[in-house]
Motif scaffolding. Structure first.
Motif, PDB file in Angstrom:
ATOM      1  N   ARG A 256       0.840  -1.207   0.000  1.00 47.67           N
ATOM      2  CA  ARG A 256       0.000   0.000   0.000  1.00 47.67           C
ATOM      3  C   ARG A 256       0.877   1.259   0.000  1.00 47.67           C
ATOM      4  O   ARG A 256       1.707   1.453   0.881  1.00 47.67           O
ATOM      5  CB  ARG A 256      -0.932   0.020   1.210  1.00 47.67           C
ATOM      6  N   GLY A 257       0.675   2.064  -1.025  1.00 45.10           N
ATOM      7  CA  GLY A 257       1.419   3.314  -1.138  1.00 45.10           C
ATOM      8  C   GLY A 257       2.764   3.193  -1.823  1.00 45.10           C
ATOM      9  O   GLY A 257       3.414   4.214  -2.090  1.00 45.10           O
ATOM     10  N   VAL A 258       3.224   1.979  -2.110  1.00 43.00           N
ATOM     11  CA  VAL A 258       4.493   1.815  -2.821  1.00 43.00           C
ATOM     12  C   VAL A 258       4.345   2.386  -4.227  1.00 43.00           C
ATOM     13  O   VAL A 258       3.370   2.125  -4.931  1.00 43.00           O
ATOM     14  CB  VAL A 258       4.900   0.322  -2.876  1.00 43.00           C
ATOM     15  N   ARG A 259       5.312   3.189  -4.639  1.00 44.15           N
ATOM     16  CA  ARG A 259       5.268   3.842  -5.948  1.00 44.15           C
ATOM     17  C   ARG A 259       5.987   2.966  -6.972  1.00 44.15           C
ATOM     18  O   ARG A 259       7.166   2.681  -6.837  1.00 44.15           O
ATOM     19  CB  ARG A 259       5.931   5.215  -5.878  1.00 44.15           C
ATOM     20  N   ILE A 260       5.250   2.556  -7.990  1.00 48.43           N
ATOM     21  CA  ILE A 260       5.776   1.658  -9.011  1.00 48.43           C
ATOM     22  C   ILE A 260       5.711   2.340 -10.378  1.00 48.43           C
ATOM     23  O   ILE A 260       4.643   2.813 -10.789  1.00 48.43           O
ATOM     24  CB  ILE A 260       4.997   0.335  -9.057  1.00 48.43           C
ATOM     25  N   GLY A 261       6.826   2.381 -11.075  1.00 43.22           N
ATOM     26  CA  GLY A 261       6.846   2.865 -12.444  1.00 43.22           C
ATOM     27  C   GLY A 261       6.596   1.712 -13.395  1.00 43.22           C
ATOM     28  O   GLY A 261       7.159   0.630 -13.237  1.00 43.22           O
ATOM     29  N   LEU A 262       5.742   1.929 -14.380  1.00 42.31           N
ATOM     30  CA  LEU A 262       5.405   0.902 -15.374  1.00 42.31           C
ATOM     31  C   LEU A 262       6.026   1.302 -16.705  1.00 42.31           C
ATOM     32  O   LEU A 262       5.612   2.282 -17.338  1.00 42.31           O
ATOM     33  CB  LEU A 262       3.895   0.770 -15.495  1.00 42.31           C
ATOM     34  N   LEU A 263       7.025   0.539 -17.123  1.00 44.51           N
ATOM     35  CA  LEU A 263       7.746   0.818 -18.368  1.00 44.51           C
ATOM     36  C   LEU A 263       7.333  -0.215 -19.416  1.00 44.51           C
ATOM     37  O   LEU A 263       7.690  -1.385 -19.312  1.00 44.51           O
ATOM     38  CB  LEU A 263       9.260   0.756 -18.122  1.00 44.51           C
ATOM     39  N   LEU A 264       6.591   0.229 -20.412  1.00 42.94           N
ATOM     40  CA  LEU A 264       6.119  -0.671 -21.465  1.00 42.94           C
ATOM     41  C   LEU A 264       6.788  -0.403 -22.806  1.00 42.94           C
ATOM     42  O   LEU A 264       6.602  -1.176 -23.749  1.00 42.94           O
ATOM     43  CB  LEU A 264       4.599  -0.559 -21.611  1.00 42.94           C
ATOM     44  N   GLU A 281       0.855  -5.720 -18.158  1.00 41.55           N
ATOM     45  CA  GLU A 281      -0.215  -4.823 -17.713  1.00 41.55           C
ATOM     46  C   GLU A 281      -1.096  -5.502 -16.668  1.00 41.55           C
ATOM     47  O   GLU A 281      -1.561  -4.852 -15.717  1.00 41.55           O
ATOM     48  CB  GLU A 281      -1.050  -4.360 -18.908  1.00 41.55           C
ATOM     49  N   ASN A 282      -1.328  -6.788 -16.819  1.00 40.04           N
ATOM     50  CA  ASN A 282      -2.097  -7.513 -15.805  1.00 40.04           C
ATOM     51  C   ASN A 282      -1.350  -7.545 -14.474  1.00 40.04           C
ATOM     52  O   ASN A 282      -1.955  -7.390 -13.402  1.00 40.04           O
ATOM     53  CB  ASN A 282      -2.367  -8.943 -16.278  1.00 40.04           C
ATOM     54  N   ALA A 283      -0.021  -7.714 -14.530  1.00 38.94           N
ATOM     55  CA  ALA A 283       0.780  -7.664 -13.302  1.00 38.94           C
ATOM     56  C   ALA A 283       0.658  -6.300 -12.638  1.00 38.94           C
ATOM     57  O   ALA A 283       0.538  -6.194 -11.412  1.00 38.94           O
ATOM     58  CB  ALA A 283       2.241  -7.974 -13.620  1.00 38.94           C
ATOM     59  N   ALA A 284       0.672  -5.238 -13.440  1.00 37.42           N
ATOM     60  CA  ALA A 284       0.528  -3.888 -12.893  1.00 37.42           C
ATOM     61  C   ALA A 284      -0.819  -3.731 -12.196  1.00 37.42           C
ATOM     62  O   ALA A 284      -0.915  -3.121 -11.113  1.00 37.42           O
ATOM     63  CB  ALA A 284       0.673  -2.862 -14.008  1.00 37.42           C
ATOM     64  N   ARG A 285      -1.877  -4.295 -12.785  1.00 34.45           N
ATOM     65  CA  ARG A 285      -3.201  -4.201 -12.156  1.00 34.45           C
ATOM     66  C   ARG A 285      -3.228  -4.947 -10.826  1.00 34.45           C
ATOM     67  O   ARG A 285      -3.860  -4.481  -9.855  1.00 34.45           O
ATOM     68  CB  ARG A 285      -4.266  -4.766 -13.105  1.00 34.45           C
ATOM     69  N   LEU A 286      -2.550  -6.085 -10.748  1.00 31.67           N
ATOM     70  CA  LEU A 286      -2.504  -6.813  -9.485  1.00 31.67           C
ATOM     71  C   LEU A 286      -1.821  -5.988  -8.406  1.00 31.67           C
ATOM     72  O   LEU A 286      -2.276  -5.967  -7.248  1.00 31.67           O
ATOM     73  CB  LEU A 286      -1.765  -8.143  -9.682  1.00 31.67           C
ATOM     74  N   PHE A 287      -0.751  -5.301  -8.761  1.00 33.86           N
ATOM     75  CA  PHE A 287      -0.088  -4.434  -7.787  1.00 33.86           C
ATOM     76  C   PHE A 287      -1.015  -3.286  -7.374  1.00 33.86           C
ATOM     77  O   PHE A 287      -1.077  -2.928  -6.190  1.00 33.86           O
ATOM     78  CB  PHE A 287       1.212  -3.878  -8.365  1.00 33.86           C
ATOM     79  N   GLU A 288      -1.725  -2.717  -8.346  1.00 36.24           N
ATOM     80  CA  GLU A 288      -2.667  -1.632  -8.016  1.00 36.24           C
ATOM     81  C   GLU A 288      -3.767  -2.124  -7.082  1.00 36.24           C
ATOM     82  O   GLU A 288      -4.127  -1.433  -6.118  1.00 36.24           O
ATOM     83  CB  GLU A 288      -3.290  -1.088  -9.302  1.00 36.24           C
ATOM     84  N   GLN A 289      -4.294  -3.292  -7.344  1.00 39.18           N
ATOM     85  CA  GLN A 289      -5.346  -3.842  -6.497  1.00 39.18           C
ATOM     86  C   GLN A 289      -4.857  -4.093  -5.080  1.00 39.18           C
ATOM     87  O   GLN A 289      -5.644  -4.085  -4.124  1.00 39.18           O
ATOM     88  CB  GLN A 289      -5.877  -5.137  -7.116  1.00 39.18           C
ATOM     89  N   ALA A 290      -3.535  -4.287  -4.929  1.00 42.27           N
ATOM     90  CA  ALA A 290      -2.960  -4.488  -3.595  1.00 42.27           C
ATOM     91  C   ALA A 290      -2.642  -3.163  -2.908  1.00 42.27           C
ATOM     92  O   ALA A 290      -2.135  -3.169  -1.779  1.00 42.27           O
ATOM     93  CB  ALA A 290      -1.687  -5.330  -3.702  1.00 42.27           C
ATOM     94  N   GLY A 291      -2.918  -2.054  -3.590  1.00 40.23           N
ATOM     95  CA  GLY A 291      -2.723  -0.742  -2.971  1.00 40.23           C
ATOM     96  C   GLY A 291      -1.521   0.030  -3.447  1.00 40.23           C
ATOM     97  O   GLY A 291      -1.280   1.164  -2.988  1.00 40.23           O
TER      98      GLY A 291
END
Length: 471
Positions: A256-264, A281-291
């Protein structure tokens, strides 16, 4: 019931301690399993069953006396061809190198041996480690256990194939532009390219790192506990540090609150396949769903940077090849010779400008990542390519088009892992790269373990063709 060769290293150590298993039983299981796979994969070099079992019997005696050498005593491990093991030749994947026995174990092999691991085989690599394939003039052609028509990637080719095929829990490889992470991605396993100097290596040079190749983050964390011990031979090594490698699993609440950069978009190189993009992109959504807070990143690697590194490596290899007697030079893979000799007419100014791109890549990578705690991206823009090709383009003048996501983190000295995040429709693995700030190797392991939680179980591991046909 889990086969002995498929057990994790912590499970093996716990079973040895409780006398439920013997290292001899485990080593024999690994040898039997490798025997079924090797006609198809050709992942090993110097596979010596008698020597392996002798090590296992010595480990068994230590456990019976309650005196293991270290935290991995009795755990089978393979070591990449280019990591020296005492008394063995180090061919570097090429028929051009004299087969001279090594005087001593290189640091990664020494640490594993000192801790009681069973060094039962070396693993294959391409000529001089300068390809992302298993194509070699010395070793038989290595293949990918998920699809034998495909290669395992490289240059830690045999290590990637061996880990995916279940040749025991531990495999040690090396990486200068993606040589751990690329085979990890294409073979569906985990690997960590650590911060430069975190794992001592010999010889050391810019960008070069040794690292674990395993099926799980848990096994890699245990390997890091051993491999990160100091060795004076590495003049670029980091100061010894007491890192809590056992704390690799923090669950997912801390995201929660961890800042992740998504480089595509890497900025250059091969375009990203749609299936690879979808998996990341699905992995990024899983991280977003975890906060976590996931934000898109702009590309930062340029064509000039990638070409500069390529051209400098061409010149370095050209100089090395010119130092060989003609008869030996002619034994080097023609693709490598064509690539290296294309630099023959470079001027001193051009070589300097090429070498300067390593520095510019480092600056650009650190600057781009500074706004984030971690960065996620594809490991490779494509899934595994055909085994007989030396590179995805099969073109010696376009050899590095697939490393634009991985090579920046070698030059910036940042830790970066490959963790499986999906499969193509054809059943080929896809790897997610997770990179962190320099020195935050434990954090990258923790992020990778968190993703394992979010992702859920993987598909069943591939079985040897004869075994699969019998089912």
């Amino acid at each position: 019931m889990t086969a002995l060769h498929d057990l994790s290293a912590p499970d093996l150590v716990a079973a040895y301690r409780s006398r439920q298993l013997s290292p001899v039983e485990v080593m024999q299981s690994v040898l039997d399993h490798a025997e079924r796979w090797e006609p198809h994969l050709q992942a090993t070099y110097l596979l010596r069953p008698d020597a392996a079992l002798a090590q296992a019997r010595a480990s068994e005696a230590r456990w019976q006396q309650g005196a293991p050498l270290g935290p991995v005593d009795g755990v089978p491990v393979t070591i990449k061809d280019n990591i020296a093991t005492q008394g063995d030749p180090t061919p570097l994947g090429t028929a051009a190198v004299a087969l001279t026995p090594a005087a001593a174990d290189a640091p990664p092999a020494a640490r594993m041996r000192e801790a009681g691991a069973l060094l039962w085989a070396k693993t294959t690599m391409p000529d001089y480690g300068m390809l992302s394939s298993g194509l070699s003039t010395f070793h038989p052609l290595s293949r990918n256990p998920w699809d034998l028509r495909k290669g395992p990637g490289g240059s830690s080719a045999g290590g990637g194939a061996a880990a995916a095929a279940g040749y025991g829990p531990f495999h040690v490889g090396t990486d200068i532009g993606g040589s751990l992470r690329l085979p990890a991605s294409w073979c569906g396993i985990f690997s960590l390219k650590p911060s430069l100097g975190r794992i001592p290596i010999d010889p050391p040079y810019t960008g070069r790192a040794a690292g674990p190749m395993t099926r799980t983050v848990q096994d890699a964390a245990l390997m890091m506990q051993v491999l990160s011990q100091p060795d004076a031979r590495d003049t670029m090594s980091l100061p010894p540090q007491d890192i809590a490698w056992h704390a690799f699993d923090r669950g997912t609440e801390w995201l929660r609150g961890v800042r992740i950069g998504l480089l595509l978009d890497a900025g250059c190189g091969l375009p990203v396949d749609a299936e690879v993009r979808d998996a990341v992109e699905n992995a990024a959504r899983l991280f977003e769903q975890a906060g976590a807070v996931v934000e898109p990143m702009q590309p930062f690697l340029t064509r000039t940077m990638l070409d500069g590194m390529d051209h400098y490596w061409r010149m370095r290899s050209h100089v090395d090849l010119q130092a060989l007697p003609p008869a030996q030079r002619d034994k080097v893979l023609p693709y490598i010779r064509t690539w290296a000799d294309s630099a023959a007419n470079m001027s001193g100014t051009e070589v300097f400008q090429a070498s300067h791109q390593f520095y510019l890549t480092r600056i650009a990578t650190v600057r781009a990542c500074s706004a984030f705690d971690y960065v996620i991206s594809p490991v490779a823009p494509i899934t595994a390519f055909q085994a007989e090709w030396p590179s995805p383009t099969n073109d010696p003048l376009r050899p590095l088009e697939h490393i634009a996501f991985t090579v920046p983190f070698n030059m910036s000295e940042q830790p970066a892992a490959s963790v499986p995040c999906g499969f193509s429709r054809a059943g080929l693995p896809i790897g997610l790269q997770i990179a962190g700030p320099r020195f935050d190797d434990l954090g990258v392991l923790q992020m990778s373990r968190a993703f394992e939680h979010l992702r859920g179980p993987m598909r069943a591991w591939p079985e040897p063709p004869s075994a699969a046909a019998a089912q």
